[in-house]
Design a protein around this motif. Structure first.
Motif, short mmCIF file in Angstrom:
data_model
loop_
_atom_site.label_atom_id
_atom_site.label_comp_id
_atom_site.label_asym_id
_atom_site.label_seq_id
_atom_site.Cartn_x
_atom_site.Cartn_y
_atom_site.Cartn_z
N GLN A 1 -5.63 6.94 -0.87
CA GLN A 1 -6.07 5.64 -0.36
C GLN A 1 -6.10 5.64 1.17
O GLN A 1 -7.06 5.16 1.78
CB GLN A 1 -5.13 4.54 -0.86
CG GLN A 1 -5.51 3.16 -0.35
CD GLN A 1 -4.52 2.08 -0.81
OE1 GLN A 1 -3.54 2.35 -1.47
NE2 GLN A 1 -4.79 0.86 -0.42
N ASP B 1 0.80 -1.23 0.00
CA ASP B 1 0.00 0.00 0.00
C ASP B 1 0.83 1.28 0.00
O ASP B 1 0.28 2.37 -0.17
CB ASP B 1 -0.94 0.02 1.21
CG ASP B 1 -1.93 -1.13 1.18
OD1 ASP B 1 -2.50 -1.38 0.10
OD2 ASP B 1 -2.12 -1.78 2.22
N ARG C 1 -8.82 -1.16 10.61
CA ARG C 1 -8.20 -2.32 9.97
C ARG C 1 -6.68 -2.18 9.93
O ARG C 1 -5.96 -3.17 10.02
CB ARG C 1 -8.73 -2.49 8.54
CG ARG C 1 -10.20 -2.82 8.49
CD ARG C 1 -10.68 -2.91 7.07
NE ARG C 1 -12.13 -3.03 7.04
CZ ARG C 1 -12.83 -3.13 5.94
NH1 ARG C 1 -12.23 -3.13 4.77
NH2 ARG C 1 -14.15 -3.22 5.99
N THR D 1 -9.00 7.69 2.36
CA THR D 1 -10.24 6.95 2.12
C THR D 1 -10.48 5.95 3.25
O THR D 1 -11.60 5.83 3.76
CB THR D 1 -10.20 6.25 0.75
OG1 THR D 1 -10.06 7.26 -0.26
CG2 THR D 1 -11.45 5.45 0.50
N TYR D 2 -9.45 5.24 3.66
CA TYR D 2 -9.58 4.33 4.82
C TYR D 2 -10.07 5.08 6.05
O TYR D 2 -10.99 4.65 6.74
CB TYR D 2 -8.23 3.69 5.16
CG TYR D 2 -7.94 2.38 4.49
CD1 TYR D 2 -8.54 1.21 4.92
CD2 TYR D 2 -7.03 2.31 3.44
CE1 TYR D 2 -8.26 0.00 4.31
CE2 TYR D 2 -6.74 1.10 2.82
CZ TYR D 2 -7.37 -0.05 3.26
OH TYR D 2 -7.10 -1.24 2.66
N LYS E 1 -12.53 2.88 8.18
CA LYS E 1 -11.83 1.61 8.01
C LYS E 1 -10.40 1.67 8.54
O LYS E 1 -9.62 0.74 8.35
CB LYS E 1 -11.82 1.21 6.53
CG LYS E 1 -13.20 0.92 5.99
CD LYS E 1 -13.16 0.52 4.54
CE LYS E 1 -14.58 0.26 4.05
NZ LYS E 1 -14.62 -0.05 2.62
N PHE E 2 -10.04 2.77 9.22
CA PHE E 2 -8.69 2.92 9.75
C PHE E 2 -8.39 1.86 10.81
O PHE E 2 -7.25 1.44 10.97
CB PHE E 2 -8.50 4.33 10.33
CG PHE E 2 -7.09 4.64 10.73
CD1 PHE E 2 -6.05 4.57 9.81
CD2 PHE E 2 -6.78 5.00 12.04
CE1 PHE E 2 -4.74 4.85 10.19
CE2 PHE E 2 -5.49 5.28 12.42
CZ PHE E 2 -4.47 5.21 11.49
#
Length: 161
Positions: A137, A56, A149, A140-141, A146-147
């Protein structure tokens, strides 16, 4: 295969240092997890842990105060250059960073350094576009909740350093 050695490469200032005191806790094809003490003494934090997300182009770090409490999450946009023969991983800081505070507030920082590095020829056009895509990206998380994760890899650690 030699043991992994991680180098931190900065463009501003120009430096590349071996993170010789970082302890590698986990390593696979997806990520590397380390724990560390600050290289130079800081008043706000003393140690932490990092997860290098190899596909990533981001590194998520948990910055901890000397009492073990969370100061904040610090996310670097990076590129990776791995040499299998020497076992070296050079992590180049592409300068754009995101700080996520315990209260959930978010700061995007150092974009002026990205522009400066590009103007001075320290960043190629490809590095610049990679940086912007990876930053997008990461944001966006964060903005889509979704951070957690990304945090999960570090939340499970025992941080007794």
């Amino acid at each position: 295969m030699p043991p992994l050695q991680i180098y931190r490469k900065r463009l501003i200032p120009d430096e590349c240092i071996l993170l010789k005191n970082d302890i590698i806790l986990e390593q696979n094809d997806e990520h590397i997890i380390t724990k560390w003490n600050t290289i130079n003494p800081k008043t706000t934090f003393s140690h932490g842990c990092s997860c290098y997300f190899l596909h990533d182009g981001i590194k998520v770090s948990k910055f901890l105060r000397s009492d073990g409490s969370l100061l904040y999450w610090y996310c670097d946009v990076v590129s990776y250059d791995y040499n299998q023969e020497t076992g070296t991983l050079i992590v180049t800081d592409l300068l754009a960073d995101v700080i996520v505070h315990p209260d959930g507030s978010v700061e995007v920082v150092d974009l002026d350094e990205v522009a400066e590095a590009f103007e001075k020829g320290l960043l190629t056009a490809k590095q610049m576009t990679d940086c912007l895509r990876q930053l997008n990206q990461l944001l966006t998380y964060i903005y889509r909740d979704k951070f957690d994760r990304l945090q999960a890899h570090l939340e499970k650690l025992d941080m007794g350093l």
